[in-house]
Design a protein around this motif. Structure first.
Motif, PDB file in Angstrom:
ATOM      1  N   GLN A 620     -11.475   1.706   6.657  1.00 31.69           N
ATOM      2  CA  GLN A 620     -11.739   0.293   6.370  1.00 31.69           C
ATOM      3  C   GLN A 620     -11.489  -0.022   4.898  1.00 31.69           C
ATOM      4  OE1 GLN A 620     -12.307  -2.066   8.509  1.00 31.69           O
ATOM      5  NE2 GLN A 620     -12.419  -0.728  10.303  1.00 31.69           N
ATOM      6  N   ARG A 621     -11.957   0.910   4.023  1.00 29.34           N
ATOM      7  CA  ARG A 621     -11.703   0.680   2.599  1.00 29.34           C
ATOM      8  C   ARG A 621     -10.214   0.704   2.286  1.00 29.34           C
ATOM      9  NH1 ARG A 621     -16.495   3.860   2.072  1.00 29.34           N
ATOM     10  NH2 ARG A 621     -15.250   5.767   1.851  1.00 29.34           N
ATOM     11  N   MET A 622      -9.485   1.558   2.962  1.00 30.22           N
ATOM     12  CA  MET A 622      -8.034   1.625   2.739  1.00 30.22           C
ATOM     13  C   MET A 622      -7.366   0.333   3.204  1.00 30.22           C
ATOM     14  SD  MET A 622      -5.719   3.485   1.465  1.00 30.22           S
ATOM     15  CE  MET A 622      -6.516   5.084   1.434  1.00 30.22           C
ATOM     16  N   ILE A 623      -7.822  -0.199   4.335  1.00 37.21           N
ATOM     17  CA  ILE A 623      -7.250  -1.471   4.839  1.00 37.21           C
ATOM     18  C   ILE A 623      -7.506  -2.585   3.833  1.00 37.21           C
ATOM     19  CG2 ILE A 623      -7.473  -3.219   6.641  1.00 37.21           C
ATOM     20  CD1 ILE A 623      -7.984  -0.940   8.620  1.00 37.21           C
ATOM     21  N   GLN A 624      -8.730  -2.640   3.292  1.00 34.48           N
ATOM     22  CA  GLN A 624      -9.031  -3.661   2.293  1.00 34.48           C
ATOM     23  C   GLN A 624      -8.152  -3.509   1.063  1.00 34.48           C
ATOM     24  OE1 GLN A 624     -13.199  -3.348   1.496  1.00 34.48           O
ATOM     25  NE2 GLN A 624     -13.843  -3.990   3.576  1.00 34.48           N
ATOM     26  N   ALA A 625      -7.941  -2.241   0.645  1.00 35.65           N
ATOM     27  CA  ALA A 625      -7.081  -2.011  -0.526  1.00 35.65           C
ATOM     28  C   ALA A 625      -5.647  -2.459  -0.232  1.00 35.65           C
ATOM     29  CB  ALA A 625      -7.114  -0.538  -0.916  1.00 35.65           C
ATOM     30  N   GLN A 626      -5.176  -2.169   0.982  1.00 34.23           N
ATOM     31  CA  GLN A 626      -3.831  -2.601   1.339  1.00 34.23           C
ATOM     32  C   GLN A 626      -3.727  -4.129   1.374  1.00 34.23           C
ATOM     33  OE1 GLN A 626      -3.097  -0.680   5.044  1.00 34.23           O
ATOM     34  NE2 GLN A 626      -2.705   1.345   4.119  1.00 34.23           N
ATOM     35  N   GLN A 627      -4.769  -4.792   1.904  1.00 36.79           N
ATOM     36  CA  GLN A 627      -4.745  -6.253   1.921  1.00 36.79           C
ATOM     37  C   GLN A 627      -4.729  -6.811   0.501  1.00 36.79           C
ATOM     38  OE1 GLN A 627      -8.187  -7.273   4.248  1.00 36.79           O
ATOM     39  NE2 GLN A 627      -7.185  -6.797   6.221  1.00 36.79           N
ATOM     40  N   GLU A 628      -5.530  -6.202  -0.393  1.00 34.50           N
ATOM     41  CA  GLU A 628      -5.529  -6.643  -1.781  1.00 34.50           C
ATOM     42  C   GLU A 628      -4.164  -6.441  -2.431  1.00 34.50           C
ATOM     43  OE1 GLU A 628      -6.908  -8.206  -5.348  1.00 34.50           O
ATOM     44  OE2 GLU A 628      -7.745  -8.268  -3.312  1.00 34.50           O
ATOM     45  N   ALA A 629      -3.535  -5.265  -2.135  1.00 36.15           N
ATOM     46  CA  ALA A 629      -2.198  -5.012  -2.682  1.00 36.15           C
ATOM     47  C   ALA A 629      -1.191  -6.016  -2.140  1.00 36.15           C
ATOM     48  CB  ALA A 629      -1.773  -3.588  -2.350  1.00 36.15           C
ATOM     49  N   GLU A 630      -1.326  -6.377  -0.838  1.00 33.62           N
ATOM     50  CA  GLU A 630      -0.424  -7.371  -0.254  1.00 33.62           C
ATOM     51  C   GLU A 630      -0.629  -8.739  -0.898  1.00 33.62           C
ATOM     52  OE1 GLU A 630       2.503  -9.025   2.110  1.00 33.62           O
ATOM     53  OE2 GLU A 630       1.988  -6.939   1.693  1.00 33.62           O
ATOM     54  N   ARG A 631      -1.898  -9.095  -1.182  1.00 30.12           N
ATOM     55  CA  ARG A 631      -2.159 -10.370  -1.854  1.00 30.12           C
ATOM     56  C   ARG A 631      -1.538 -10.405  -3.239  1.00 30.12           C
ATOM     57  NH1 ARG A 631      -5.540 -12.342  -5.423  1.00 30.12           N
ATOM     58  NH2 ARG A 631      -6.568 -10.330  -5.701  1.00 30.12           N
ATOM     59  N   ARG A 632      -1.676  -9.284  -3.954  1.00 28.20           N
ATOM     60  CA  ARG A 632      -1.087  -9.216  -5.292  1.00 28.20           C
ATOM     61  C   ARG A 632       0.436  -9.302  -5.226  1.00 28.20           C
ATOM     62  NH1 ARG A 632      -3.541  -7.463  -9.607  1.00 28.20           N
ATOM     63  NH2 ARG A 632      -1.761  -6.187 -10.203  1.00 28.20           N
ATOM     64  N   GLN A 634       2.159 -10.872  -2.940  1.00 30.70           N
ATOM     65  CA  GLN A 634       2.515 -12.265  -2.662  1.00 30.70           C
ATOM     66  C   GLN A 634       2.397 -13.119  -3.912  1.00 30.70           C
ATOM     67  OE1 GLN A 634       0.004 -13.421   0.582  1.00 30.70           O
ATOM     68  NE2 GLN A 634       1.087 -12.122   2.102  1.00 30.70           N
ATOM     69  N   MET A 635       1.338 -12.871  -4.691  1.00 28.95           N
ATOM     70  CA  MET A 635       1.196 -13.618  -5.937  1.00 28.95           C
ATOM     71  C   MET A 635       2.346 -13.339  -6.880  1.00 28.95           C
ATOM     72  SD  MET A 635      -2.922 -13.169  -6.633  1.00 28.95           S
ATOM     73  CE  MET A 635      -2.763 -13.939  -8.249  1.00 28.95           C
ATOM     74  N   ALA A 636       2.773 -12.065  -6.954  1.00 29.97           N
ATOM     75  CA  ALA A 636       3.913 -11.722  -7.810  1.00 29.97           C
ATOM     76  C   ALA A 636       5.182 -12.402  -7.304  1.00 29.97           C
ATOM     77  CB  ALA A 636       4.091 -10.214  -7.857  1.00 29.97           C
ATOM     78  N   ALA A 637       5.343 -12.461  -5.954  1.00 25.87           N
ATOM     79  CA  ALA A 637       6.528 -13.117  -5.409  1.00 25.87           C
ATOM     80  C   ALA A 637       6.503 -14.614  -5.721  1.00 25.87           C
ATOM     81  CB  ALA A 637       6.597 -12.884  -3.905  1.00 25.87           C
ATOM     82  N   ALA A 638       5.315 -15.237  -5.612  1.00 23.17           N
ATOM     83  CA  ALA A 638       5.219 -16.661  -5.942  1.00 23.17           C
ATOM     84  C   ALA A 638       5.529 -16.918  -7.403  1.00 23.17           C
ATOM     85  CB  ALA A 638       3.821 -17.176  -5.587  1.00 23.17           C
ATOM     86  N   ALA A 639       5.019 -16.025  -8.286  1.00 23.72           N
ATOM     87  CA  ALA A 639       5.326 -16.175  -9.715  1.00 23.72           C
ATOM     88  C   ALA A 639       6.815 -16.043  -9.982  1.00 23.72           C
ATOM     89  CB  ALA A 639       4.531 -15.144 -10.512  1.00 23.72           C
ATOM     90  N   GLU A 640       7.433 -15.069  -9.261  1.00 24.34           N
ATOM     91  CA  GLU A 640       8.892 -14.882  -9.429  1.00 24.34           C
ATOM     92  C   GLU A 640       9.645 -16.109  -8.951  1.00 24.34           C
ATOM     93  OE1 GLU A 640      12.503 -13.114 -10.347  1.00 24.34           O
ATOM     94  OE2 GLU A 640      10.437 -12.656 -10.937  1.00 24.34           O
ATOM     95  N   ALA A 641       9.209 -16.741  -7.832  1.00 25.41           N
ATOM     96  CA  ALA A 641       9.884 -17.951  -7.354  1.00 25.41           C
ATOM     97  C   ALA A 641       9.735 -19.102  -8.356  1.00 25.41           C
ATOM     98  CB  ALA A 641       9.312 -18.348  -5.993  1.00 25.41           C
ATOM     99  N   GLU A 642       8.518 -19.202  -8.919  1.00 25.79           N
ATOM    100  CA  GLU A 642       8.311 -20.241  -9.931  1.00 25.79           C
ATOM    101  C   GLU A 642       9.195 -20.026 -11.153  1.00 25.79           C
ATOM    102  OE1 GLU A 642       6.797 -23.617 -11.745  1.00 25.79           O
ATOM    103  OE2 GLU A 642       6.697 -22.927  -9.661  1.00 25.79           O
TER     104      GLU A 642
END
Length: 821
Positions: A620-632, A634-642
């Motif tokens: 469960q902790r690994m899944i949460q870490a993966q979700q956090e990494a995926e969120r980061r 996505q944020m990096a991709a949004a920053a790159e698009a901007e």
């Protein structure tokens, strides 16, 4: 002929003692006064014989050999080596030609003959054989001849100044010298009380059985010959194998005694010696011994061929019988059996001591190799570490230089912008004049910008690919880490994520430092995983070597058990009572072990349930870490698009603005800082992060484990109790305690001291039962890890069986731990 394969004791070693110095008392002519023929060379080859051939050596010396001996030895080899697949193309040997010398020079025959006489004396795997249809090289021939010569030495032959080159050249006197000694040993190996107990009938009045057992086999053959002559009432005796049997009369009397169904009693009354010799050859052929001797050999008094023929007759037709009512013979036979048994026991003890010595030498050699290998691995790890530090330092230096260059370029751009503002009024006046020049510059700038943009995008894709590849490698490394390492890495990652969440509003430089710290942490985990895999491979090799060692020890123990089987049968009645008592104790122990096993299984099931819950929490902790990494991500991709959108707007503004030169200079340096996102942070910060995960208690500078006592150990002896001792192994170093005799609950109070104990080290504690003969019996073991000894207290531990063996193990051992940091 079928002598060697049918004669008992064919492969046994002949006792090597001075043959003609056994008795010194004055007696009538007796076989014990047999003296060697002065015409025999040091290698056992006749210098003179009927029908000899003379050869000249390299130093001018001359040597001669007998054609009769060459013929007899060739017949012997043809008989013994029939059916050998490696010599099928060369056999049979023509007994009337010197083909024997050529065949010995090819290399295989001598080694094969030695193995035929005593199997296993020459290792067949070491013999070099030519490929199918090919010819063996000189090197292969010399190798085989060297093995054959060494085998002759081990067989008991006298080998002086004979090398592979001599045999490869086929020197007759040397070849026949070796062959004669091999034939003699093969035929006389069974002329002893061990193979023929009935030889006790040859004992004379008041003769010591011990002295009789040490008599040379040739002398025993002469005594056997004379025994049959006396039993036949013949008036003659035989004192040698040449002149005394040259007229063939004694041969006929001997044959009539050992084979009365073929040879009539009056055969020796033939007056003509030549006809008597022909009769001996005729009867020998009917008995299956005719190829070893001819009438000419008997009449010429050839002592070697007569000895060979007599030995053939003894091995096939000894003609000796023990009298049931003869008390002295029975006593002599019992004394001989006692002496033989004593000799065998002494030889068995000598072999056991030799086995222990060889095993100790192999163990010491293995420990030396293991120590050298560990030192080599440490040296390689140190080299890799220094290289990584040098590369990191170079990378940090390059990054600092790049930042300095960027700062200089920014300063230059600002200075240029200021100067352009000052010259704006003058540029306005010259705008119309410079318009065409500016249009050309715009076109060139546009192309340069497109080229720079392509390079930038390529660098970004390459950097992203590297980041993706590193993330994939890190993910694979985390899945392969052991449970403790994965938990520590996850906790460290949680801490890093919490710190990173708190620092999310800080400057971009701190984010890059945290990313680089995570990258170096994952590199450390990857290195730890590789080291763990290397240790697992080393452990597998050690277990394999230990399994081979146990298998050899089991085979040796089985041989010792067979040797002691006869003695065990005499103690069978006493052993039955002890075995019944042991059975009752074993039943009680079996019930106790069943209860212990049930409790152990219940504890194991509880531990597995807890482990499953812990694994689910980790997942469960690994899944949460993966979700956090995926969120980061996505944020990096949004920053790159901007960022891309802002770049497109800036390009549109560049086409519309009149002051193109000012825009180009500012735009050129506006986007460069974005390329430094993938640059690693300085090396000193990496060192600061990596030191945080180091356990504060390790390595342990000095640790002392005291093996206090054990209880309820498994019984490994059929009669009596065990003699247990403790063995400890840590990082290839082996320690051993004293042995306590005849107990299942020993008390040792023995200290084992270890230095520089690491966090992931395992200490093996094993208990063995000391055996006088054969391999020591395994009684149980346990593997100590960090959680067992870091509490620094006294505890009881349950013994377990080995992972790769099925051992009957039960009992506990009490250990005390003292740690010095």
């Amino acid at each position: 002929m079928s002598y060697p394969n049918s004669a008992p004791g064919w492969g046994q070693q002949q006792q090597q003692q001075p043959p003609y110095q056994q008795q010194q008392q004055q007696q009538p002519p007796h076989p014990q006064h047999f003296q060697p023929d002065p015409s025999v060379s040091p290698h056992g080859l006749s210098v003179q014989s009927s029908g000899t051939n003379v050869t000249r050596g390299s130093g001018g010396s001359t040597h001669s050999y007998s054609h009769e001996e060459l013929r007899a030895f060739a017949e012997f080899i043809n008989e013994q080596m029939v059916g050998d697949a490696d010599l099928a193309s060369d056999l049979p040997i023509d007994p009337n030609s010197p083909e024997l010398f050529t065949l010995v020079g090819k290399g295989l025959l001598l080694a094969k003959l030695v193995n035929k006489i005593r199997p296993g004396l020459v290792d067949p795997k070491k013999l070099a054989k030519a490929r199918a249809g090919g010819v063996a090289s000189v090197f292969q021939v010399n190798q085989n001849l060297s093995l054959g010569i060494q085998g002759c030495r081990d067989l008991g032959c006298v080998v002086v100044n004979i090398g592979p080159e001599d045999l490869r050249e086929g020197k007759p006197h040397l070849v026949l010298g070796l062959i004669w000694q091999c034939v003699k040993i093969a035929l006389l190996s069974a002329v002893n009380l061990d193979q023929h107990p009935e030889l006790v009938v040859l004992l004379e009045e008041n003769e010591d059985i011990t002295r009789f057992m040490n008599v040379a086999p040739e002398v025993n053959l002469l005594r056997w010959f004379n025994f049959h002559l006396r039993r036949a009432g013949h008036h003659r005796q035989v004192n040698n194998f040449s002149s005394d049997i040259q007229d063939a009369e004694n041969y006929l009397v001997l044959l009539s005694q050992i084979a009365p169904h073929i040879v009539p009693p009056n055969a020796s009354q033939e007056p003509d010696p030549v006809k008597r010799a022909e009769l001996v050859a005729q009867y020998a052929d009917q008995l299956g011994c005719g190829k070893m001797i001819t009438p000419a050999d008997i009449l010429s008094g050839n002592d070697k061929l007569n000895l060979v023929f007599t030995a053939y007759l003894f091995n096939k037709f000894p003609g000796l019988e023990l009298l049931e009512d003869n008390v002295k013979q029975k006593e002599d036979l019992e004394e001989a059996e006692r002496l033989l048994k004593l000799k065998f026991e002494e030889e068995a003890q000598a072999r056991a001591l030799q086995w222990e010595k060889e095993e100790e030498e192999r163990r010491l050699a293995w420990e030396r190799e293991e120590q050298e290998r560990k030192l080599r691995v440490q040296h390689e790890e140190e080299e890799r570490r220094r290289k990584a530090e040098a590369e990191a330092a170079a990378l940090a230096s390059q990054r600092s230089q790049e930042e300095a260059r960027f700062a200089a370029e920014r300063a230059a751009a600002e200075e240029a912008k200021r100067k352009m503002e000052e010259a704006e009024a003058e540029a306005q006046r010259k705008l119309e004049e410079d318009r065409r020049r500016l249009e050309a510059q715009l076109e060139a700038a546009r192309r340069a910008e497109e080229e720079r943009k392509r390079q930038f995008e390529a660098e970004q894709r390459l950097a992203q690919a590297r980041l993706d590849e590193q993330a994939a490698k890190l993910e694979a490394a985390r899945k392969q880490m052991e449970e403790d390492a994965r938990r520590r890495a996850f906790e460290e990652e949680q801490k890093r994520l919490e710190e990173e969440q708190k620092r999310k509003d800080e400057e971009e430089e701190k984010k890059r430092q945290a990313a680089w710290a995570a990258y170096m942490e994952q590199q450390r985990l990857e290195e730890a995983r590789k080291q763990a895999q290397a240790r697992d491979a080393q452990e597998a090799e050690r277990l394999k070597a230990w399994a081979d060692y146990n298998r050899k020890q089991a085979e040796e123990a089985e041989n010792a058990r067979r040797a002691a089987e006869a003695e065990r049968q005499r103690q069978e009645m006493a052993a039955r009572a002890a075995a019944e008592e042991e059975r009752r104790r074993q039943e009680a122990w079996a019930a106790y072990n069943a209860e212990q096993e049930r409790q152990r299984q219940a504890a194991e099931q509880q531990r597995m349930r807890q482990l499953a819950m812990a694994q689910e929490a980790d997942r469960q902790r690994m899944i949460q870490a993966q979700q956090e990494a995926e969120r980061r991500r996505q944020m990096a991709a949004a920053a790159e698009a901007e960022r891309q959108r802002q770049m497109a707007l800036q390009q549109q503004q560049m086409m519309l603005q009149q002051q193109q030169q000012q825009y180009l200079m500012t735009q050129q340096y506006a986007v460069r800082p974005m390329m430094t996102v993938v640059q690693p942070p300085p090396q000193p910060q990496v060192r600061q992060v990596t030191t945080k995960v180091k356990h504060k208690k390790f390595p342990i500078h000095r640790m002392v484990i005291t093996a206090i006592r054990a209880r309820r150990l498994a019984k490994t002896e059929t009669i009596g109790k065990s003699d247990p001792y403790v063995v400890s192994v840590h990082n290839g170093r082996r320690f051993k305690s004293s042995t306590h005799k005849n107990t299942q609950d020993p008390t040792w109070n023995h200290d084992f001291e270890y230095g520089q104990v690491q966090e992931n080290d395992t200490i093996n504690i094993s208990i063995y039962d000391k055996e006088t003969i054969g391999k020591d019996h395994f009684m149980g073991e346990l593997n100590l890890i960090k959680s067992d000894f870091e509490n620094n207290k006294t505890s009881w531990f349950q013994l377990r069986s080995r992972e790769y063996r099925s051992d009957r193990v039960h009992g506990d051992i009490e250990l005390n731990f003292r740690l010095y940091y």
